[in-house]
Design an enzyme around this catalytic site. Structure first.
Site, PDB file in Angstrom:
ATOM      1  N   ARG A  46       0.238  -0.991   0.087  1.00 19.74           N
ATOM      2  CA  ARG A  46       0.016   0.095   0.043  1.00 19.74           C
ATOM      3  C   ARG A  46       0.933   1.317   0.003  1.00 19.74           C
ATOM      4  O   ARG A  46       0.548   1.930  -1.030  1.00 19.74           O
ATOM      5  CB  ARG A  46      -1.003   0.162   1.377  1.00 19.74           C
ATOM      6  N   TYR A  98     -16.785  18.397 -14.405  1.00 18.89           N
ATOM      7  CA  TYR A  98     -16.536  17.068 -14.626  1.00 18.89           C
ATOM      8  C   TYR A  98     -17.925  16.324 -13.782  1.00 18.89           C
ATOM      9  O   TYR A  98     -18.299  16.931 -12.053  1.00 18.89           O
ATOM     10  CB  TYR A  98     -15.221  15.907 -14.364  1.00 18.89           C
ATOM     11  N   ASP A 169      -7.646  19.803 -13.271  1.00 16.04           N
ATOM     12  CA  ASP A 169      -7.225  18.320 -13.236  1.00 16.04           C
ATOM     13  C   ASP A 169      -7.592  18.233 -15.453  1.00 16.04           C
ATOM     14  O   ASP A 169      -7.819  19.261 -15.954  1.00 16.04           O
ATOM     15  CB  ASP A 169      -9.162  18.187 -13.570  1.00 16.04           C
ATOM     16  N   LYS A 194      -8.535   7.607 -18.907  1.00 17.06           N
ATOM     17  CA  LYS A 194      -9.307   8.606 -20.722  1.00 17.06           C
ATOM     18  C   LYS A 194      -7.715   8.054 -21.450  1.00 17.06           C
ATOM     19  O   LYS A 194      -7.074   7.083 -21.416  1.00 17.06           O
ATOM     20  CB  LYS A 194      -9.471   9.871 -19.669  1.00 17.06           C
TER      21      LYS A 194
HETATM   22  C1  LIG Z   1     -13.180  10.743 -15.960  1.00 16.57           C
HETATM   23  C2  LIG Z   1     -12.822  11.608 -15.407  1.00 16.57           C
HETATM   24  C3  LIG Z   1     -13.099  12.019 -13.776  1.00 16.57           C
HETATM   25  C4  LIG Z   1     -13.453  10.703 -13.182  1.00 16.57           C
HETATM   26  O1  LIG Z   1     -11.867   9.787 -13.628  1.00 16.57           O
HETATM   27  P1  LIG Z   1     -12.181   8.109 -13.083  1.00 16.57           P
HETATM   28  O2  LIG Z   1     -10.782   7.223 -13.247  1.00 16.57           O
HETATM   29  O3  LIG Z   1     -13.483   7.377 -14.187  1.00 16.57           O
HETATM   30  O4  LIG Z   1     -12.027   8.249 -11.702  1.00 16.57           O
HETATM   31  C5  LIG Z   1     -12.609  13.390 -13.837  1.00 16.57           C
HETATM   32  N1  LIG Z   1     -12.289  14.500 -13.903  1.00 16.57           N
HETATM   33  C6  LIG Z   1     -12.068  14.828 -15.538  1.00 16.57           C
HETATM   34  C7  LIG Z   1     -12.032  15.171 -16.532  1.00 16.57           C
HETATM   35  C8  LIG Z   1     -12.695  12.815 -16.210  1.00 16.57           C
HETATM   36  O5  LIG Z   1     -13.048  12.877 -17.470  1.00 16.57           O
END
Ligand SMILES: *Cc1c(COP(=O)(O)O)cnc(C)c1O
Length: 378
Positions: A46, A98, A169, A194
């Site tokens: 961890r 998001y 982000d 993504k």
């Molecule tokens: C998908 C996404 C998230 C969350 O990520 P996960 O891997 O699904 O937990 C946060 N911010 C943006 C802009 C996203 O597209």
């Protein structure tokens, strides 16, 4: 080293004992100690794992950051950042945020006495009236989802006192197209699910930053809360990042051609793509991004849910799905999918009309993508 070289080599050396060119998947929870306190730098997985260490060095390198941390999902990474806050603190966040972040902030984090203001930051000056002595963090997304607004990161930095932490982000742009730490941000997060992973086969997240003290806090939160990724997932993200540069170039090539096609189509009312000259913040996008990315959205002249659904049903290569950033093209209808729980009036204020269609442009051959869009719009 330049981007692609770092993406392929940073944090990764051939395994000294076997010569294996790929970083092994250390599928282990614990590590044998020679005597109490004497070990090879790893005690319990961890806290740290060699596969994860390789990814974390790679993540820092591609965002030109000092420190990188890997998490089990984008949301786990975002959660870790919110744990830098204390009761009474205030956060100013992009209005067009998001949905999962909005849910975490308003349904979970606000319960701990932290206040969030969701503000249209497409003009950075808008931030001024929300900043007060309780403001601890600014939370930005750019480009935004699904209206593809661009936030001027340098502009926000200009209006933000230095003691306030600016978080970006960077999921939609990827580190190949945009490096927020160089534009004045303090922390960058990504959903590695993504573009970093890039193949729609893993859930992951990460945090990158330069400040040593803040990095120590994040490391402490990471091991204390435990939202860490397993080594197999880490391996998949590392493998994805190796081709990030070539994938992003192709995503951008295809997206630019699709945006031009849609702009000139008689049934399309409006196209949201930061690469278009008439995008309201096109010049900001041009100055802070290398290219304009693979995400776009558009509205039909017949602005009804029925028209959008009839279009979506004719698409096959563009698979109907949430998520983005994979090699395959995806298409979605925010008003009835990701944003269905938001009342229609508020949805429209955020630029989400009934016919708005979002596409994550994949890296298939552009001729096939255009042929499908042509027949689906016919
Ligand atoms: C998908 C996404 C998230 C969350 O990520 P996960 O891997 O699904 O937990 C946060 N911010 C943006 C802009 C996203 O597209």
């Amino acid at each position: 080293m330049k981007f692609s070289t770092k993406a392929i080599h940073a944090g990764q050396q051939p395994d000294p004992s076997t010569g294996a060119i790929m970083t092994p998947i250390y599928q282990t929870s614990t590590y044998v100690q020679e005597e109490p306190g004497v070990n090879h730098g790893y005690e319990y997985a961890r806290t740290s794992n060699p596969t994860r260490t390789a990814l974390e060095e790679l993540l820092a390198s591609i965002e030109n950051a000092q420190y990188g941390f890997a998490f089990g999902s984008g949301m786990a990474a975002i959660d870790a950042i919110t744990r830098l806050l204390n009761p009474g603190d205030e956060v100013i966040a992009t209005a067009d945020i998001y949905g999962g972040s909005y849910r975490l902030f308003t349904k979970v984090v606000e319960r701990y006495g932290i206040k969030f203001h969701f503000v249209d930051l497409s003009n950075p000056e808008n931030i001024k009236q929300y900043i007060n002595e309780k403001t601890k963090m600014i939370w930005l997304e750019t480009p935004t989802n699904p209206s593809l607004q661009i936030i001027d990161i340098k502009g926000i930095k200009h209006f933000t006192p230095t003691q306030i932490t600016i978080v970006v982000d960077n999921t939609f742009a990827s580190p190949y197209l945009q490096n927020p730490l160089e534009l004045g941000a303090d922390i960058v997060i990504h959903s590695g699910t993504k573009y970093l992973g890039g193949h729609s086969d893993v859930i992951s997240g990460c945090v990158m930053l330069n400040d040593k003290k803040m990095a120590e806090e994040i490391k402490f939160i990471q091991k204390s809360v435990g939202g860490v990724p397993g080594p197999m997932d880490v391996f998949l993200v590392m493998r994805g990042i190796k081709t990030l540069a070539v994938r992003m170039e192709r995503h951008c090539d295809n997206a630019e051609k699709i945006a031009d096609f849609l702009v000139n189509h008689p049934k399309v009312a409006k196209v949201n793509y930061p690469g278009l000259q008439n995008h309201p913040n096109h010049l900001i996008a041009k100055s802070q991004m290398k290219r304009y990315g693979g995400m776009m959205s558009f509205e039909l002249k017949d602005d009804s849910k029925e028209a959008a659904v009839s279009f979506l049903k004719k698409c096959k290569l563009f698979s109907l799905a949430e998520s983005l950033g994979g090699v395959e093209s995806l298409i979605s209808h925010p008003a009835s999918m990701t944003h269905a729980s938001i009342p229609k009036e508020e949805r429209q204020k955020a630029g989400i009309s009934d016919s708005l269609i979002r596409i994550s442009v994949g890296i298939e051959d552009i001729e096939d993508l255009l042929a499908e869009l042509t027949s689906a719009l016919a």
